[in-house]
Structure formats: structure tokens, C-alpha cells
Design an enzyme around this catalytic site. Structure first.
Site, PDB file in Angstrom:
ATOM      1  N   ARG A 131       0.885  -1.051   0.186  1.00 14.79           N
ATOM      2  CA  ARG A 131      -0.041  -0.055  -0.022  1.00 14.79           C
ATOM      3  C   ARG A 131       0.855   1.074  -0.129  1.00 14.79           C
ATOM      4  O   ARG A 131       0.624   2.291  -0.732  1.00 14.79           O
ATOM      5  CB  ARG A 131      -0.949   0.119   1.077  1.00 14.79           C
ATOM      6  CG  ARG A 131      -1.952   1.143   0.939  1.00 14.79           C
ATOM      7  CD  ARG A 131      -3.045   1.055   2.130  1.00 14.79           C
ATOM      8  NE  ARG A 131      -4.271   0.261   1.569  1.00 14.79           N
ATOM      9  CZ  ARG A 131      -5.166   0.684   0.745  1.00 14.79           C
ATOM     10  NH1 ARG A 131      -5.324   1.866   0.655  1.00 14.79           N
ATOM     11  NH2 ARG A 131      -6.214  -0.094   0.439  1.00 14.79           N
TER      12      ARG A 131
ATOM     13  N   GLU B 108      -9.637   6.398   6.570  1.00 10.62           N
ATOM     14  CA  GLU B 108      -8.168   6.556   6.472  1.00 10.62           C
ATOM     15  C   GLU B 108      -7.518   7.768   5.908  1.00 10.62           C
ATOM     16  O   GLU B 108      -6.642   8.398   6.058  1.00 10.62           O
ATOM     17  CB  GLU B 108      -7.540   5.280   6.024  1.00 10.62           C
ATOM     18  CG  GLU B 108      -7.691   4.167   6.871  1.00 10.62           C
ATOM     19  CD  GLU B 108      -7.409   2.879   5.965  1.00 10.62           C
ATOM     20  OE1 GLU B 108      -7.783   2.724   5.089  1.00 10.62           O
ATOM     21  OE2 GLU B 108      -6.088   2.330   6.374  1.00 10.62           O
TER      22      GLU B 108
END
Lengths: 798, 485
Positions: free
Chosen positions: A334, A739
Site C-alpha cells: 500500500r 483513513e
């Protein structure tokens, strides 16, 4: 108590207000958190607040006191003899699996002959009170043969020690593009880790059931996984374990895999003693023995033109993973997926290293590697801007992805279909008065001997979906009772983000009943099985959709029943504002219809299921479409820096975030503000310090400083991007919000560098590792002053 | 046996281990689980409750961390926990405002915030300014919200529309005052259990006697540091002697020459008197610990503890404060700078205790500056804390005392630095010399708070700040970022 709305028999006049009246608590309303009143009154029960069964024991772990080495002997006789002690477990007591690694092996329940990090659990002891258990756990006599330990990323890299193989994403020939570019820069940056510091520490209560089963009450983002691990460790079928998770006092990723070990230990002791066993970690042990956000070293080499347009980027991201893989593979992936942030990279080589160190195994934390990748590229943006002498905002804007000129594909092959950021940034630039403030700040900085101001606008483009494809699924269970009240259950867990509130709003909207009718119930593996962790900002996207499907199923059954019963067509049956309209003169309350349906033997319980479409990633080729969509936002932060001490304040922030069609604007703004401040802590005051012996020295809120109330910027403007429904078929066209806004805080760090760069008239780009503590800021100031002085001397000499 | 009011009802405890903290007592014994344990070290505020103390015919409530309060310390007081605020179905204004402003997310820190807000609501008549709100809530950590909605709630709770018709804390106050008065008599208060003993004497003479009788006893005042031995190190302390009831130690008085601060006076008790004399130390007092810590912690504790990083000693050393030490046989006065002997070692003799701290009044022409440097503005321990007292005559330094904390094993004066300044004007030459002298005064350590280099450089740079501020008072604001708006 929850008050059911009035269900008076409606009359024909009800037809009139049908368009105007709305249910209370539907989607898009700023409904308060479903537990808000219980939170403020202290009535909300957290795991440690539950009344425990008679005879409950309290367990604690004994922790290793070296970083790496062999366990020569472990004498637990003094532990067993201590006051109140009932039982002790070690690795030898485990009937089933000894490894609880969530994806890859490597996480033994207790140290297996070797110590892997300072603070690793060696054994556990159960006693009649928490204090007695903690005291006893300290009485073990352990002899070690200490081995040399790699404590830093550099040491791990030098030893070529990795928990997983490195991975590279390539587009074109970056090396050639960089070599051929008019301008070139390279540098290295250290990015600090971060402790989750959920206010409620790790806690689990395991209650023995008949035939060796376990019912577990826990604070855990992943009930299904801990259910499976307990079953594996105890060598019993998964069906024998039930996990109940009502709410967490914060998770932030720290209870995605790192809550499992304590639950497993409680279950082992429950099995061994036949009594309920609670494990609750004291704060210092919690901080020592559980993983954190990965610290990274980023190395970049970038080629660009005289305007600052990137032509090629070679970046390596080396993460300090600790002793085991845990989730590090996906976390570093990620980081790599976000090494572009919002910028088009014509050629790129992005490499991610999963460096093994002899420290606690780092784990998920809000953003999951994304923040580290993003701060690395934002560092590059600022450096380029100062190299070409332009406002960093202009360089950022020029480098954005765009629909023209083939600038719309990421370095991993996903096409950016919606270009939201150019307009969003333009709007924020106006509302924050960026240009005028830039001028004002320049004037201020010229006039001041000590204080300096800095300003930065940084964007966020964050990919939404689990990068592990199979996790992108969810289930829900909905019961309608004969009075029209409803119980809602799904696989997502509530940790403060408002998931239960939003999903209840969704069900309320589908069934057209007030939200107060709907009771969200504890996440339980016996209600909805085989669920995914509540993570990756996907809680509402997945579980909201599953719950909607369950509600639609029940609604369809009720519609079909009503049509048949009242001899009309399904199309004429309408649910609206707590009522069901069958025909012009036929109206029932929702509860009346539920009762009628029950009497006619219609099932009022349904499951719902959802899986995310469109996503795939071919890791061999490092190409694919790993994200269903992107969440976008931008922030402008202004800071004031004292160049004598390195102290600073964030004086103003303006944020514009795209949450699609917001399900609950108040909760979304709460997520944005909270994430921004949490990210600010990561980049400023939250410093993890380990000693040379591998012991975490900042192991309590006394020494590890998360933002306090005075750190909240005096001016804190947060807005949601208007008229921006998600074009993808997400739940009511909303976008994830958990997030993405954390990374808005990169603007704080960038503004600090801006303030420091003012000392060299923005000609130099100060190196500023994170967290940018006052000490690091002062060091950066010292360095930039030293270079400036040297340059002046050289000019004077020439 | 100890007695106190818990949420308006008298409670008598006859057999309980006095090593038990108030939070453990609430949660484990009484199953009052509204107060949460976030850290058990007084750093997060999740366990905050309101402790009401008799103040004449009224009760004055203050926020405390129950996790680091020895149970015995609540004797004769009114403890209000979050369970008490909601009356029937009616939320307290602090609670309602938190709900309305979306001030809770996970909810774990929320009861603590509510209790700090409750106290703020009793201290103020109308919505206070941002500075006051932050000062009141600086000891409550929230990891979810980013605080903005909580700040809003702190304003909104003063909205008249939220005020309840009936407020038990007003309605029942007279009744409670009588009960508390009956509990607060002059004899010793004692609590025994689990083989441990707790005594709270009412006079200095009795305290001196007890110290002779229990030579190994530990003195406990606010308990903010001592309690960590119980909650973190899991120690057992056989005998605790509480100073908080000792008449001679809890007051603040003034003479022509001195401010006399009882060693057991909390920061928030003596703070106003000290800042009246020395307004320049207001910021330090607001940044020392948190509101809860300042409500419990005492000056005697801060000094007696002899920590290298206590924030009051540098200030008191610069001011030339002295201590009144009492033993069974004698009372003596000792300059503070002779008190600290080495790391956590003091000049206290067996059986002796600090009774009071004597702070000289300011002399005309004195200028004082106190600077605290830490990673975080609020509730953080200093990397360096410098205090500077200077007399300037015709711009020449005629008297100077400089002291630092965090720079050595004990807080102490910077004598070389003082010499470099004495007799000089505060010009660049003298400041450069003083900065160089400071490097001879101190060789600070490196630890997780700061490196040796940073400690030294920032301390040296504080001399530049001092110069700037004293030479051009109008520039004060522009040399500091760390002042609340």
C-alpha cells in the site's frame, strides 16, 4: 431506553405530507453516534466493564527482557508459588497450532526457545486478581544467551534480512528518464513509526463453554480471525468458538491482528482451568508488546524539467517490519501504491523492502502504509519546487493526474477515471486564501528575526479496497420483530468511527423507519460468520451494502405479502416514513405490517451479503485495478516556528474532503478532524525511542506524546466537497472516510519545512525526518543556516 | 476507617488495603465502571472524577485522576463520578453538550472529559475563553476526535437552554457540608488492610511524631508520583502518611518579606498567590502537569521528590527560595540550593519533612523569565526548563540568578553563566559569553526526551530569547510560539 416512534393509525390525510415528512435518522442526516448518550453517562460497556462470571481469573504475561537470544532456561516455580496464582501456561500447554501469524507464519503465542524482541511474551499466569497476576508474572527466572540484534532498518538492510521478498512496480525506463531529464535530485528520508494509543488497551475475557468451546468477549477489529485462531490453538472446530465484540475504545489498526494473542492466551487458560479468564494489558506492556505503524526509510532519485514536471522517479521504500511478516506485505504494497499520491509518474520504479528487525512486529495503523508512501512523494514535490524556484503548490498542481495527454494511469496500471483533485484544490486554494496568505507570510518572514511562518497545501488520493481481494466481502443479519422494532447485526466492528450509526441509518432509509427503531447489536461470529476485519476504510462500504441487501430482502417479502394480502400490486406498495402505503385509503404502520406478516407466516429475518466488484491485482506483473475507487481531499496548514528553540504551532488549517454523498456529515467531519490531528501527531510530537538494548523507552503517555487539546489549531475549517456523489455504485454513493484524511496532515510537515526554507529564501530544501519534534526542527534550522552561511562565504570569496 | 461522600451518599471503609487506588476501588470493589483506566499513570484523564472539598460552608470541586489517588486521600471529601451526573433520564449539561456537539467517538475517554467539563461548569458562570478551556482539559487525551467538538461542547454546555431545572449539587450542598464537617475532625484518620497502614494526621507535630514511630513510612501528598510505584512498579508500601490534612502544611500566607507556601498546598491552591507576585511564572504553572495533576500535586512533593526534571525547582532556585524543614526535635530553614545533593538525594534527615516553602517577594527592578521546553505544549516533561532572575540598573546586570532543570542530575544554578552576565549590559557580547559559559555549567544527558546537544543548545538559545524580551518588551510575542492565543 429507546422510544419507539408513535404508530398511530393514519388517515387518508397522510397522503398529503408524504413528500415532505422524513424518517428521523435516515442517510445524509447528521445523526449523533448511536452510543453517544451511553458514552457520556458512562453506561456504555467496554470489555473490561462487563460483569465477569463467578470465579473469573485474571491472567498476565511474562515478557522477555532481551531483544534477541536463546532461552537457556525458564524457571517458573516462583511464579507458581506466588500469592493468588492458580495456573500457568507455556508453549508446551498448547494443544493445537503454536503460531498465530495472521497471513504468514512467524508469530508464536509464546517465545519458542528464542527471543524475537524485547517484551515478547514467554508465558502467562492466571491468578485471583489483576495485581496478583501482574506481580507473579515478574517472578520468572529466565536465563538467556543474548545474541546480537538488528534494531534499525539500516542494520536489517545491511544484513539483507527481510520478513518477505521485496517487490517492485515498474512503468517504463525510469533510470533512462531520470538520466535524460534536465534536472535531477536524490535524497533519503527517515519516516518514524507511530503507536496506535487506543485509549482502551488490549483486553479479552474468555469464558469456557460446554464440550471445550469458548465464548470470547474482546476488543478486536477482526472477530472472525480471532475465532479461527482460538480454534486452531485449542484444536477444536471453529464452530465451537463464539466471539462477541460490542465496541472498542479505539482501534486504529492496532486491534486488527494485535488483539489476537491476548484472546488466545485467555482462551488457553480458560480451557486449562475451566474458569473464565480475563487478560488486560497494562499500558506500558501494551505499548511494548504490540506492533505499531511501520517506520520507513525512503530513498528517491527523481528527474524533472525546469518547471518541475516529473519525468522519472526511482523510489525505494524500506519498512522496518519487526521480527515477523504480520501484515507487512500488504502494508508495504500500500505504501508503494501511494508513492504517486496524486501525481502522474511518466516513468517510475517503485521498490518496497520488508526489512526484518529484532523488534516488535509492526502492524496495521490507519492508512496502512499509505501515509508513508505519500509523505515520501510529498517530500519530493517540495524538493523539486525549491530546486526550480516555484511555489510548491504550483509544482503539485502541474504534476497532478489529469484527463489530457495520457496523464491518467498509475504506475501500477489503474486508470484514474474521475479527476476530482484539480477542481478540489482550486476551490480550497480560493477558500483558504492561499495566494494572499503566501504573500503575507513572505512579508512576515522578512520582518521577523526569530519567528517564521510556513504554509503548505497537500492533496490526498487514497485507494479504497482491501488489496487482498478476498477480504472485500461482508455479511449482515437483520431481524424485524412483531412490534416493528429491529435488530441489526453485521460483520463490521464499532471502534468509534460511527459504523453502527451509519449502517443503522442505511437500514432505516431502506425500510423507511426511524433509526430509533433499530438496535445495532454486538458483532458476533455466531450471527454473521466469516467476516473481514473492520479496516481499510471499508467498514461502511462493505457492511452498509450487506445490511442494505438484508433490508431489501425483508422489504421485498413484506411488499409481496402486502400486495397479495391486500389484493393489489407490488408496485403500489410503498414504504415511507414509518408507514406502508398499500392503496389510496390503506395505510399501515410499519409495526402493524410486521405483526400482520408474522401472523401470515412470513419470515421477518434475513441475511445480506456483498462483495466489491471490479477489483484485481496481478502481483507478478505489478499491474491491475486494486482499488474500487479513490477518496480525495486536500489541506492547507499554516505553522509558526520559533527558530531559537524549534518549537512550533499549527495556527490554521483548511480542509476540503470528498466523501461522495455523505451518509452522515457530522460523523464524516469528525473522522476528518480526528484523522488530521492523529496524523499531525505522527509527524510532529509522537516519537518512538528504543534503547540500545531493544527496549521501548517511550512506553507510556508520559513519555509518548500524542496531541493534546491545546494542539488543536486555533482555526480549523473542515468542509465536505459538495455535489460529488461517488460514480461507483457504493452505498448511497458515499465514499470511505476512515483513513484518507489522516494523510491531510502531511501539510503540517510540509509547512514546517516551508517555514524553515524561508531562512534560505526558499532556495534550499531542509531535510526534516519525522516525527518533526522541536529538536529535529531546530537541527534542520541549524543545517540550513550553516549552508546559507557557507554559501555567503563562498560568494564573498569568489 | 475512612469516610467520604460518594455521589452524595456517605460511605465508610473499615478494611481495605490503603495501597489500593481510588480507581481500582471504584471499578473492582464497587463495580462503578464509568471511570476508565487508560494509563494508570495520570497521563490520559480517562479516570477523571470530581473531588469536592470543604471550603467554609461550601464544597469546592476539582478534577482528579482517580488512577493515581491513594484511596485514603478522599477521606472527608465528596467524590463525584460520572455515574452521578445523569439524573433519571436527564443528562447533565456537560453530557448533553458533548452529545449535541458529537464530542464522543469511541467513548472511552468521554467520561473523563465529562467530569473535567463538570468541574469547569462549576468554576465558571458563563462560557470561558479558549485558553481556559484548554487549561481545564489539557489532562484529558482523546485519540479520536481531534478535540474541536469537545472545545465546542465546553462552550455550549453553558447555554441556558441546557441547564437542568434541578441541580442536586446546589440543592443538597448544605446537607453535604454538614456531613463533611462531621467527618473532618482533628484526630488522625487511619486505614488498614492487607497488612498495610495509612495515617493522615491533622498537625505538623503529630506528623513528626508519626515519622518517629514509623521511620520507614512514606509520605504521600497528592500521590501523583508515589502512586506510580503502586500502579507501574507494583510495589507494596507498608505505611503511608498523608500530609494533605496537616493544618500547617496546606495553607498559603504572606509576610513582609516572603510568600509562605505550605508543602502540601496543591499547585492550584498556591498558584494564584505566586503569580500575583510573579506574573511571569503563570505559563509554567499552566504547563506543569495537567489540570488534574495541579489539583493534586503539591510543591512539597515536587521538591521532596528531588527529580532532575521537576519544573518548580529551577524557578524557586532563581527566586532564592528556602525550605522550612521540621523534625521531631527542631525546625530549620535551608536554602533550596542546599537541599538537592544528588540524583533523588536530598538534605532531609531522618524524621524530617518539608513543612513550607519560603519564596522571597520580588525586589524592585527585578525581571523574571521562566521558559519550559518540551515536545508537547501541555502536560509534558521538560527537556529543559530555565529560570532567570535579573536586576538591571542603567541596563547593567547588577544581580542575576539562573537555574535549570533537566540539565543535570539535580536542578541547579548556572553559576558560570551568572558570572558571565553579572556587571554586563545585555548585549550580544555578554549573551554570547553567557551561552558559552552555560556549556561549562552543564553537560546534559541524552534520553528519549532530547539529546544532550539539543538540551544545551536550546538552553543557550533561551538566553537569546531572554535578551530579546528584556531589551524590547514589545517583541515578547514575536519570540515565542508557545503562548495560547
Amino acid at each position: 431506553m429507546r422510544n419507539l416512534p408513535e404508530t398511530s393509525t393514519p388517515t387518508g390525510t397522510d397522503q398529503q405530507p408524504i413528500k415532505r415528512e422524513q424518517i428521523s435518522g435516515g442517510v445524509q442526516q447528521s445523526v449523533r453516534h448511536e452510543s453517544a448518550e451511553r458514552h457520556v453517562s458512562g453506561e456504555a460497556l467496554f470489555t473490561d466493564d462487563r460483569a465477569v462470571p463467578a470465579g473469573t481469573l485474571f491472567a498476565y504475561v511474562g515478557l522477555a527482557s532481551i531483544a534477541r537470544g536463546k532461552i537457556l532456561s525458564m524457571d517458573l516455580s516462583r511464579v507458581l508459588a506466588a500469592e493468588g496464582v492458580v495456573s500457568v501456561v507455556t508453549l508446551e500447554d498448547i494443544p493445537g497450532h503454536r503460531d498465530i501469524g495472521p497471513v504468514f507464519p512467524g508469530d508464536p503465542v509464546f517465545a519458542d526457545g528464542e527471543v524475537l524482541f524485547h517484551g515478547q511474551p514467554l508465558f502467562a499466569v492466571a491468578a485471583t486478581s489483576q495485581t496478583l497476576a501482574r506481580r507473579a508474572a515478574r517472578l520468572a527466572q529466565v536465563d538467556y544467551e543474548p545474541w546480537p540484534a538488528d534494531l534499525t532498518i539500516e542494520q536489517g538492510l545491511a544484513a539483507q534480512s527481510f520478513v518477505r521478498p521485496s517487490h517492485t512496480q515498474r512503468r517504463g525506463d525510469a533510470a533512462a528518464a531520470i538520466a535524460g531529464a534536465p534536472r535531477r535530485l536524490s535524497d533519503r528520508m527517515h519516516i518514524g513509526g507511530q503507536e496506535q494509543m487506543y485509549l482502551e488497551g488490549q483486553v479479552s475475557l474468555a469464558c469456557p463453554d460446554e464440550e471445550g468451546g469458548i465464548t470470547l468477549y474482546t476488543s478486536n477489529q477482526n472477530p472472525t480471525e480471532v475465532q479461527k485462531l482460538i480454534a486452531e490453538v485449542l484444536a477444536i472446530p471453529i464452530s465451537m468458538v463464539t466471539v462477541d465484540m460490542r465496541r472498542m475504545g479505539g482501534g486504529f489498526g492496532g486491534k486488527e491482528t494485535n488483539a489476537n494473542q491476548w484472546a488466545v492466551i485467555a482462551s488457553l487458560l480458560a480451557r486449562k482451568t475451566g474458569r473464565a479468564v480475563k487478560v488486560r494489558l497494562a499500558r506500558a506492556d501494551d505499548m511494548t508488546a504490540t506492533g505499531k505503524r511501520h517506520h520507513f526509510v525512503s530513498d528517491y532519485d527523481v528527474g524533472f524539467d525546469d518547471q518541475g514536471l516529473i519525468q522519472g522517479l526511482d523510489m525505494s521504500l524500506s519498512a522496518g517490519c519487526g521480527y515477523s511478516p504480520d501484515l507487512s506485505d500488504a502494508i508495504v504494497d500500500r505504501a508503494m501504491f501511494h508513492a504517486d499520491n496524486a501525481y502522474f509518474l511518466p516513468t517510475a520504479t517503485i521498490t518496497g523492502h520488508r526489512v526484518k528487525t529484532d523488534t516488535v512486529s509492526n502492524t496495521a495503523f490507519r492508512g496502512f502504509g499509505g501515509p508513508q508512501g505519500m509523505v515520501a512523494i510529498e517530500c519530493v514535490m517540495d524538493d523539486i519546487a525549491r530546486a526550480v524556484g516555484r511555489d510548491p503548490l504550483d509544482v503539485r498542481k502541474d504534476n497532478l493526474y489529469g484527463p489530457e495527454g495520457g496523464r491518467d494511469t498509475t504506475h501500477y496500471g489503474q486508470t484514474i477515471e474521475r479527476h476530482i483533485l484539480p477542481g478540489l484544490i482550486e476551490q480550497l486554494e480560493q477558500t483558504s486564501d492561499y495566494r494572499q496568505r503566501r504573500q503575507d507570510i513572505a512579508a512576515f518572514n522578512r520582518s521577523q528575526p526569530i519567528l517564521r511562518k510556513g504554509l503548505a497545501l497537500t492533496p490526498v488520493k487514497f485507494g479504497i479496497s482491501f488489496t487482498a481481494q478476498h477480504l472485500n466481502q461482508a455479511g449482515a443479519l437483520l431481524h424485524v420483530y412483531t412490534d416493528g422494532s429491529i435488530q441489526l447485526n453485521h460483520g463490521g466492528t464499532e471502534m468509534g468511527q460511527g459504523l453502527f450509526t451509519k449502517v443503522a441509518q442505511i437500514v432505516a432509509t431502506v425500510l423507511q423507519v426511524d433509526m430509533a427503531r433499530i438496535l445495532p447489536t454486538a458483532t458476533r461470529t455466531d450471527k454473521v460468520p466469516n467476516t473481514s476485519p473492520t479496516a481499510a476504510s471499508s467498514g461502511t462500504d462493505l457492511n452498509g451494502m450487506a445490511a442494505r441487501n438484508a433490508a431489501e430482502t425483508i422489504k421485498q417479502r413484506l411488499t409481496d405479502f402486502a400486495a397479495e394480502h391486500f389484493q393489489t400490486t407490488s408496485e403500489r406498495v410503498r414504504f415511507h416514513n414509518n408507514r406502508v402505503y398499500i392503496a389510496e385509503d390503506q395505510v399501515l404502520s410499519f409495526g402493524e405490517l410486521a405483526q400482520l406478516a408474522y401472523l401470515h407466516r412470513i419470515s421477518l429475518s434475513a441475511t445480506g451479503y456483498y462483495r466489491t466488484p471490479k477489483i484485481y491485482y496481478d502481483r507478478e506483473q505489478a499491474q491491475g485495478h486494486p482499488f474500487f475507487y479513490y477518496a480525495n481531499g486536500a489541506a492547507v496548514s499554516e505553522v509558526l516556528v520559533d527558530t531559537l528553540t524549534g518549537e512550533y504551532r499549527v495556527t490554521r488549517v483548511d480542509i476540503l474532503q470528498d466523501v461522495g454523498q455523505s451518509l452522515n456529515p457530522a460523523l464524516d467531519i469528525g473522522q476528518i478532524e480526528g484523522a488530521y490531528i492523529q496524523g499531525m501527531g505522527w509527524l510532529t510530537t509522537e516519537e518512538l525511542v528504543w534503547g540500545g538494548d531493544g527496549r521501548l523507552q517511550t512506553n507510556s503517555p508520559a513519555s509518548y506524546k500524542i496531541p493534546a487539546i491545546g494542539d488543536t489549531p486555533a482555526e480549523f475549517n473542515v468542509a465536505l466537497l459538495a455535489d460529488s456523489p461517488n460514480v461507483e455504485a457504493t452505498i448511497f454513493h458515499s465514499k470511505a472516510v476512515g483513513e484518507p484524511p489522516l494523510m491531510l496532515s502531511i501539510s503540517v510537515w510540509s509547512a514546517l519545512r516551508d517555514a524553515i526554507a524561508s531562512l534560505a529564501d526558499y532556495q534550499l530544501s531542509p531535510r526534516l525526518d519525522t516525527p518533526a519534534t522541536p529538536e529535529r526542527v531546530l537541527n534542520a534550522i541549524n543545517s540550513i543556516k550553516a549552508i546559507t552561511t557557507l554559501q555567503q562565504q563562498n560568494r564573498g570569496a569568489s | 476507617m475512612i469516610e467520604f461522600l460518594l455521589n452524595g451518599e456517605p460511605l465508610r471503609i473499615t478494611d481495605e488495603d490503603p495501597n489500593c487506588t481510588l480507581l481500582d476501588f471504584l471499578r473492582d470493589r464497587l463495580h462503578h465502571t464509568g471511570s476508565k483506566e487508560g494509563c494508570a499513570s495520570g497521563d490520559c484523564g480517562a479516570c477523571t472524577a470530581a473531588l469536592g472539598e470543604l471550603d467554609g460552608e461550601t464544597i469546592h470541586y476539582k478534577s482528579i485522576n482517580t488512577c493515581i489517588t491513594p484511596l485514603g486521600n478522599v477521606h472527608g471529601k465528596h467524590l463525584v463520578t460520572v455515574e452521578e451526573l445523569k439524573q433519571g433520564q436527564q443528562l447533565h449539561p456537560a453530557q448533553q453538550a458533548m452529545v449535541d456537539c458529537h464530542g464522543s467517538q469511541c467513548g472511552f475517554c468521554t467520561p473523563g472529559f465529562v467530569m473535567s467539563l463538570f468541574v469547569l461548569g462549576r468554576d465558571e458562570i458563563s462560557a470561558p475563553d479558549r485558553h481556559r478551556i484548554e487549561e481545564s482539559l489539557g489532562g484529558n487525551l482523546c485519540r479520536c476526535t481531534g478535540y474541536r467538538p469537545i472545545i465546542e461542547a465546553a462552550v455550549q454546555m453553558f447555554d441556558p437552554a441546557l441547564q437542568a431545572e434541578r441541580d442536586p449539587f446546589t440543592e443538597r450542598e448544605a446537607e453535604w457540608v454538614k456531613v463533611l464537617q462531621s467527618m473532618n475532625r482533628d484526630q488522625d484518620v487511619e486505614l488498614s488492610g492487607g497488612g498495610h497502614h495509612y495515617v493522615a494526621p491533622a498537625t505538623s507535630a503529630r506528623l513528626a511524631q508519626l515519622l518517629q514511630h514509623y521511620p520507614a513510612a512514606r509520605l504521600v501528598a497528592g500521590g501523583t508520583d508515589l502512586a506510580l510505584e503502586l500502579t507501574q512498579q507494583l510495589c507494596s508500601i507498608d505505611t503511608l502518611i498523608y500530609t494533605g490534612r496537616v493544618r500547617e502544611m496546606i495553607g498559603v500566607s504572606e509576610t513582609d518579606t516572603h510568600l509562605i507556601i505550605g508543602a502540601a498546598a496543591s499547585y492550584n491552591q498556591f498558584g494564584p498567590a505566586l503569580t500575583a507576585l510573579y506574573p511571569e511564572c503563570r505559563e509554567l504553572l499552566e504547563r506543569l502537569g495537567s489540570r488534574q495533576i495541579r489539583n493534586q500535586g503539591t510543591l512539597g512533593g515536587n521538591i521532596g521528590n528531588a527529580s532532575p526534571i521537576g519544573d518548580m525547582p529551577p524557578l524557586l532556585l532563581a527566586l532564592g527560595a528556602s525550605l522550612r524543614l521540621r523534625g521531631a526535635e527542631r525546625v530549620r530553614e535551608l536554602p533550596l540550593e542546599q537541599f538537592f545533593l544528588g540524583y533523588k538525594r536530598t538534605a532531609l534527615q531522618a524524621g524530617e519533612f518539608i513543612e513550607a516553602i519560603l519564596v522571597p517577594r520580588p525586589a524592585p527592578g527585578d525581571s523574571l523569565r521562566v521558559y519550559k521546553i518540551s515536545k508537547r505544549f501541555e502536560d509534558d516533561i521538560s527537556s529543559s526548563c530555565g529560570a532567570f532572575l535579573l536586576s538591571l540598573d542603567q541596563q547593567i546586570v547588577t544581580r542575576v540568578r539562573v537555574a535549570f532543570g533537566g540539565m543535570d542530575a539535580i536542578p541547579r544554578r548556572a553559576l558560570e553563566c551568572e558570572q558571565a552576565l553579572l556587571g554586563k549590559p545585555l548585549d550580544d557580547v555578554a549573551i554570547a559569553a553567557a551561552m558559552a559559559a552555560l556549556a561549562r555549567d552543564f553537560t546534559p544527558i541524552s534520553d528519549f526526551r532530547a539529546s544532550s546537544d539539543y538540551r544545551l543548545q536550546v538552553s543557550q538559545n533561551l538566553l537569546k530569547r531572554l535578551q530579546l524580551e528584556l531589551n524590547s518588551p514589545s517583541a515578547t510575542l514575536l519570540s515565542r510560539v508557545n503562548q495560547h492565543a
